[in-house]
Design a protein around this motif. Structure first.
Motif, PDB file in Angstrom:
ATOM      1  N   ASN A  17     -16.974   4.841 -10.617  1.00 26.16           N
ATOM      2  CA  ASN A  17     -18.360   4.795 -11.001  1.00 26.16           C
ATOM      3  C   ASN A  17     -19.425   5.378 -10.699  1.00 26.16           C
ATOM      4  O   ASN A  17     -21.327   4.872 -11.086  1.00 26.16           O
ATOM      5  N   GLY A  18     -19.377   5.855  -9.745  1.00 25.12           N
ATOM      6  CA  GLY A  18     -20.682   6.453  -9.132  1.00 25.12           C
ATOM      7  C   GLY A  18     -21.600   7.239  -9.539  1.00 25.12           C
ATOM      8  O   GLY A  18     -22.710   7.641  -9.990  1.00 25.12           O
ATOM      9  N   VAL A  19     -20.446   8.066 -10.921  1.00 23.33           N
ATOM     10  CA  VAL A  19     -21.154   9.322 -11.697  1.00 23.33           C
ATOM     11  C   VAL A  19     -21.427   8.023 -12.602  1.00 23.33           C
ATOM     12  O   VAL A  19     -23.122   8.539 -13.151  1.00 23.33           O
ATOM     13  N   TYR A  20     -21.229   6.885 -13.200  1.00 20.75           N
ATOM     14  CA  TYR A  20     -22.170   6.337 -14.224  1.00 20.75           C
ATOM     15  C   TYR A  20     -22.949   5.576 -13.796  1.00 20.75           C
ATOM     16  O   TYR A  20     -24.443   5.884 -14.092  1.00 20.75           O
ATOM     17  N   LEU A  21     -22.747   5.175 -12.440  1.00 13.87           N
ATOM     18  CA  LEU A  21     -24.204   4.914 -12.172  1.00 13.87           C
ATOM     19  C   LEU A  21     -24.898   5.574 -11.851  1.00 13.87           C
ATOM     20  O   LEU A  21     -26.417   4.936 -11.998  1.00 13.87           O
ATOM     21  N   ARG A  22     -25.039   6.392 -11.335  1.00 11.61           N
ATOM     22  CA  ARG A  22     -25.924   7.077 -11.261  1.00 11.61           C
ATOM     23  C   ARG A  22     -26.788   8.604 -12.523  1.00 11.61           C
ATOM     24  O   ARG A  22     -27.425   8.627 -12.330  1.00 11.61           O
ATOM     25  N   MET A  23     -25.964   7.680 -13.438  1.00  4.16           N
ATOM     26  CA  MET A  23     -26.007   8.017 -14.740  1.00  4.16           C
ATOM     27  C   MET A  23     -27.487   7.642 -15.173  1.00  4.16           C
ATOM     28  O   MET A  23     -28.569   7.840 -15.372  1.00  4.16           O
ATOM     29  N   PRO A  67     -37.508  -3.957  -7.417  1.00  4.97           N
ATOM     30  CA  PRO A  67     -37.520  -5.601  -7.881  1.00  4.97           C
ATOM     31  C   PRO A  67     -36.591  -5.606  -8.529  1.00  4.97           C
ATOM     32  O   PRO A  67     -35.240  -5.053  -8.837  1.00  4.97           O
ATOM     33  N   VAL A  68     -35.891  -7.124  -8.265  1.00  6.79           N
ATOM     34  CA  VAL A  68     -34.018  -7.279  -8.443  1.00  6.79           C
ATOM     35  C   VAL A  68     -34.259  -6.692  -9.908  1.00  6.79           C
ATOM     36  O   VAL A  68     -32.964  -6.627 -10.275  1.00  6.79           O
ATOM     37  N   SER A  69     -35.339  -7.188 -11.028  1.00  3.30           N
ATOM     38  CA  SER A  69     -35.398  -6.643 -12.087  1.00  3.30           C
ATOM     39  C   SER A  69     -34.879  -6.394 -12.456  1.00  3.30           C
ATOM     40  O   SER A  69     -34.031  -5.477 -13.849  1.00  3.30           O
ATOM     41  N   GLU A  70     -35.295  -4.587 -11.683  1.00  2.00           N
ATOM     42  CA  GLU A  70     -35.008  -2.983 -12.013  1.00  2.00           C
ATOM     43  C   GLU A  70     -33.729  -3.008 -11.703  1.00  2.00           C
ATOM     44  O   GLU A  70     -33.277  -2.539 -12.061  1.00  2.00           O
ATOM     45  N   LEU A  71     -33.404  -3.917 -10.390  1.00  4.35           N
ATOM     46  CA  LEU A  71     -31.506  -3.618 -10.201  1.00  4.35           C
ATOM     47  C   LEU A  71     -30.373  -3.781 -10.620  1.00  4.35           C
ATOM     48  O   LEU A  71     -29.698  -3.966 -11.400  1.00  4.35           O
ATOM     49  N   GLY A  72     -31.398  -5.277 -11.685  1.00  2.11           N
ATOM     50  CA  GLY A  72     -30.064  -6.097 -12.104  1.00  2.11           C
ATOM     51  C   GLY A  72     -29.737  -5.409 -13.551  1.00  2.11           C
ATOM     52  O   GLY A  72     -29.278  -5.046 -14.205  1.00  2.11           O
ATOM     53  N   ALA A  73     -31.685  -4.460 -13.669  1.00  2.00           N
ATOM     54  CA  ALA A  73     -31.291  -3.761 -15.413  1.00  2.00           C
ATOM     55  C   ALA A  73     -30.351  -2.341 -15.070  1.00  2.00           C
ATOM     56  O   ALA A  73     -29.797  -1.930 -15.778  1.00  2.00           O
ATOM     57  N   LEU A  74     -30.968  -1.771 -13.225  1.00  2.00           N
ATOM     58  CA  LEU A  74     -29.313  -0.604 -13.412  1.00  2.00           C
ATOM     59  C   LEU A  74     -28.158  -1.069 -13.768  1.00  2.00           C
ATOM     60  O   LEU A  74     -27.553  -0.020 -14.054  1.00  2.00           O
ATOM     61  N   LEU A  75     -27.776  -1.734 -13.036  1.00  2.00           N
ATOM     62  CA  LEU A  75     -26.646  -2.442 -12.482  1.00  2.00           C
ATOM     63  C   LEU A  75     -25.717  -2.699 -14.370  1.00  2.00           C
ATOM     64  O   LEU A  75     -24.736  -2.569 -14.787  1.00  2.00           O
ATOM     65  N   ASP A  76     -26.042  -3.448 -15.260  1.00  2.00           N
ATOM     66  CA  ASP A  76     -26.344  -3.362 -17.071  1.00  2.00           C
ATOM     67  C   ASP A  76     -26.568  -2.395 -17.308  1.00  2.00           C
ATOM     68  O   ASP A  76     -25.645  -1.628 -17.836  1.00  2.00           O
ATOM     69  N   LEU A  77     -27.409  -1.354 -17.256  1.00  2.00           N
ATOM     70  CA  LEU A  77     -27.505   0.369 -17.502  1.00  2.00           C
ATOM     71  C   LEU A  77     -25.628   0.821 -17.216  1.00  2.00           C
ATOM     72  O   LEU A  77     -25.440   1.862 -18.341  1.00  2.00           O
ATOM     73  N   GLY A  78     -25.618   1.017 -16.331  1.00  2.80           N
ATOM     74  CA  GLY A  78     -24.705   1.861 -15.384  1.00  2.80           C
ATOM     75  C   GLY A  78     -23.032   1.162 -16.663  1.00  2.80           C
ATOM     76  O   GLY A  78     -22.501   1.699 -16.943  1.00  2.80           O
ATOM     77  N   LEU A  79     -23.374  -0.280 -16.303  1.00  2.99           N
ATOM     78  CA  LEU A  79     -22.097  -1.056 -17.150  1.00  2.99           C
ATOM     79  C   LEU A  79     -21.943  -0.575 -18.493  1.00  2.99           C
ATOM     80  O   LEU A  79     -21.012  -0.046 -18.855  1.00  2.99           O
ATOM     81  N   GLU A  80     -22.864  -0.072 -19.641  1.00  6.63           N
ATOM     82  CA  GLU A  80     -23.051  -0.157 -20.658  1.00  6.63           C
ATOM     83  C   GLU A  80     -23.161   1.946 -20.893  1.00  6.63           C
ATOM     84  O   GLU A  80     -22.290   2.009 -21.888  1.00  6.63           O
TER      85      GLU A  80
END
Ligand code: CP
Length: 307
Positions: A291-297, A16-29
């Motif tokens: 960024n791949g490391v943080y996003l995969r975290m 879901p787009v909501s989870e994709l957006g939340a994944l990006l926000d968490l990756g940035l955090e």
């Protein structure tokens, strides 16, 4: 910030787009404060099961898991009983029987991951690290995370993806994600015979000339020619390809000033990208890798949240 929750991460379309957006926000955090997440998934086990070579994806999933305190086992198909003829289903069921919480799988065939869900026990999670030419969803997310670090508003930018689109799972997942998130303009450019196909192209402006395609864009993502998969498609030799389709400093000057240059890797220097562009001030290629490391975290945190 809402914490994303995933049971599996198989492709952009099924998330879901909501989870994709939340994944990006968490990756940035996570990127901003990785120390906050050290040890967050202690005592959990991840298996990397790779049927194709990989440097970035395999190693960054491993490093992401280690940062979170997980234990990691790497299985290369070539050094396993796959080489004795064991099927993917038997290999997967065998590894699941050993009790990992997460299996990260790369496979050369399209759409194998969904067919393994019936062998995935409750509480275990499957992640797609790339299948055939179909999907590479964690690459798409890390690419968009990288774009967002440079451009706040996706709806205000123009993104060009150029090169061998036909064989590129990065293109298919990237286009799907950028459309879901509302990118301003998407352009695709490829040599004859290497187009992305109608299903992908309907979401973009399509070009057969890199000089026209690059005019005024904010993001240029170059893709390598996947010579190992060409099977019958006629593609010019490396020098001729570079003249017609290589990202040179002169071509890059046609993009908007401040445009960023991306490449998912591995690069063919002097073919789809000139070395001085790959190493130049507009290149964010190594930033993508970091960024791949943080996003995969963030993906692992979303899978293991609440377990
Ligand atoms: N971008 C990417 O998938 O690279 P690797 O094949 O090295 O994992």
């Amino acid at each position: 910030m809402r914490h994303p929750r995933l049971e599996h991460f198989l492709d952009i379309d099924s998330t879901p787009v909501s989870e994709l957006g939340a994944l990006l926000d968490l990756g940035l955090e996570v990127l901003a404060a990785p120390e906050r997440y050290r040890g967050a998934c202690r005592d959990q086990l991840m298996v990397n099961l790779f049927y194709e070579p990989s440097t970035r994806t395999r190693v960054s999933f491993e490093i992401a898991a280690l940062h979170l305190g997980m234990q990691v086992v790497n299985v290369a198909a070539s050094g396993s009983s796959v080489a004795k003829g064991e099927s993917l289903r038997d290999t997967y069921a065998t590894l699941q029987a050993m009790g990992p919480q997460v299996i990260v799988l790369r496979h050369p065939e399209n759409d194998v991951h969904h067919s393994l869900l019936d062998l995935t026990p409750p509480g275990a999670h499957l992640v797609n690290a790339g299948d055939g030419s179909r999907a590479h969803p964690s690459q798409a997310l890390l690419d968009v995370l990288t774009i967002r670090r440079h451009f706040d508003d996706l709806s205000a930018i123009s993104v060009l993806v150029a090169g061998d689109l036909h064989h590129s799972r990065v293109t298919r997942s990237g286009v799907a994600l950028l459309k879901k998130l509302g990118v301003g303009e998407l352009r695709l450019a490829s040599p004859a015979g290497l187009g992305a196909g109608d299903r992908v192209a309907k979401n973009a402006r399509v070009f057969d000339d890199l000089d026209r395609a690059i005019e005024g864009v904010d993001v240029v993502m170059m893709l390598r020619v996947q010579r190992e998969r060409l099977a019958g498609v006629e593609v010019p030799g490396d020098a001729a390809y570079h003249r017609a389709w290589g990202l040179t400093p002169e071509r890059l000057a046609r993009a908007r000033p401040g445009a960023i240059v991306m490449h998912p890797g591995p690069m063919n220097r002097g073919v789809e990208i000139a070395p001085e562009v790959a190493d130049g001030p507009q290149s964010v290629i190594l930033e993508q890798v970091r960024n791949g490391v943080y996003l995969r975290m963030a993906i692992l945190l979303a899978l293991l949240a609440g377990d």
